[in-house]
Design a protein around this motif. Sequence first.
Motif, PDB file in Angstrom:
ATOM      1  N   PRO A  70       0.766  -1.400   0.031  1.00 51.34           N
ATOM      2  CA  PRO A  70       0.011   0.216  -0.644  1.00 51.34           C
ATOM      3  C   PRO A  70       1.056   1.169  -0.015  1.00 51.34           C
ATOM      4  O   PRO A  70       2.430   1.556   0.612  1.00 51.34           O
ATOM      5  CB  PRO A  70      -0.719  -0.239   1.383  1.00 51.34           C
ATOM      6  CG  PRO A  70      -0.043  -0.894   2.503  1.00 51.34           C
ATOM      7  CD  PRO A  70       1.627  -1.204   1.242  1.00 51.34           C
ATOM      8  N   VAL A  71       0.573   2.219  -0.533  1.00 52.69           N
ATOM      9  CA  VAL A  71       1.498   3.354  -1.143  1.00 52.69           C
ATOM     10  C   VAL A  71       0.374   4.430  -0.524  1.00 52.69           C
ATOM     11  O   VAL A  71      -0.237   4.395  -1.189  1.00 52.69           O
ATOM     12  CB  VAL A  71       2.494   3.363  -2.671  1.00 52.69           C
ATOM     13  CG1 VAL A  71       3.618   2.319  -2.290  1.00 52.69           C
ATOM     14  CG2 VAL A  71       1.344   2.943  -3.373  1.00 52.69           C
ATOM     15  N   GLY A  72       1.051   5.382  -0.718  1.00 55.05           N
ATOM     16  CA  GLY A  72       0.749   6.943  -0.400  1.00 55.05           C
ATOM     17  C   GLY A  72       0.635   7.424  -1.859  1.00 55.05           C
ATOM     18  O   GLY A  72       1.965   7.730  -2.839  1.00 55.05           O
ATOM     19  N   CYS A  73      -0.892   7.023  -2.670  1.00 54.61           N
ATOM     20  CA  CYS A  73      -0.737   7.425  -4.285  1.00 54.61           C
ATOM     21  C   CYS A  73      -1.334   8.877  -4.871  1.00 54.61           C
ATOM     22  O   CYS A  73      -0.819   8.775  -5.907  1.00 54.61           O
ATOM     23  CB  CYS A  73      -2.774   6.779  -3.716  1.00 54.61           C
ATOM     24  SG  CYS A  73      -2.890   5.446  -3.910  1.00 54.61           S
ATOM     25  N   ALA A  74      -1.042   9.715  -4.048  1.00 49.07           N
ATOM     26  CA  ALA A  74      -1.209  10.981  -3.812  1.00 49.07           C
ATOM     27  C   ALA A  74       0.559  10.784  -5.108  1.00 49.07           C
ATOM     28  O   ALA A  74       1.053  11.965  -5.959  1.00 49.07           O
ATOM     29  CB  ALA A  74      -1.335  12.421  -3.218  1.00 49.07           C
TER      30      ALA A  74
END
Length: 115
Positions: A70-74
């Motif tokens: 899971p990553v920071g999508c921004a």
Amino acid sequence: MRPGETGELVLHVSFVVAYAFDPGSEPVTGPSEIEPFLRTEGDFVLRTTAAFTKASAGMWPQGLDESTCPVGCADAVRGYVSPGFTDRQFDGPSYSVEPGDFDPGKPMPAQDGCH
């Protein structure tokens, strides 16, 4: 590795990279918020013969498929890896890790944490 077109050598890659982040004072609910994964599969083509111009010689990615979770999508849309807790206002689809998502011997996941 296998031969490609004339003068090419094709290297197939399948790997997973895990990034660990220190959350500092950020509240997190579990390891998935601070340990994003990047899974990559595809080919790199090495061109070294005189048949290629200097600009097209070298190693080039070809048909790479990537999945992140899971990553920071921004940050991901800008090409950066950041932990999930950086997207406190994320309103995209939820992502649940399935067995085999990070196993290079299994098919690539159909979803990732941002799409």
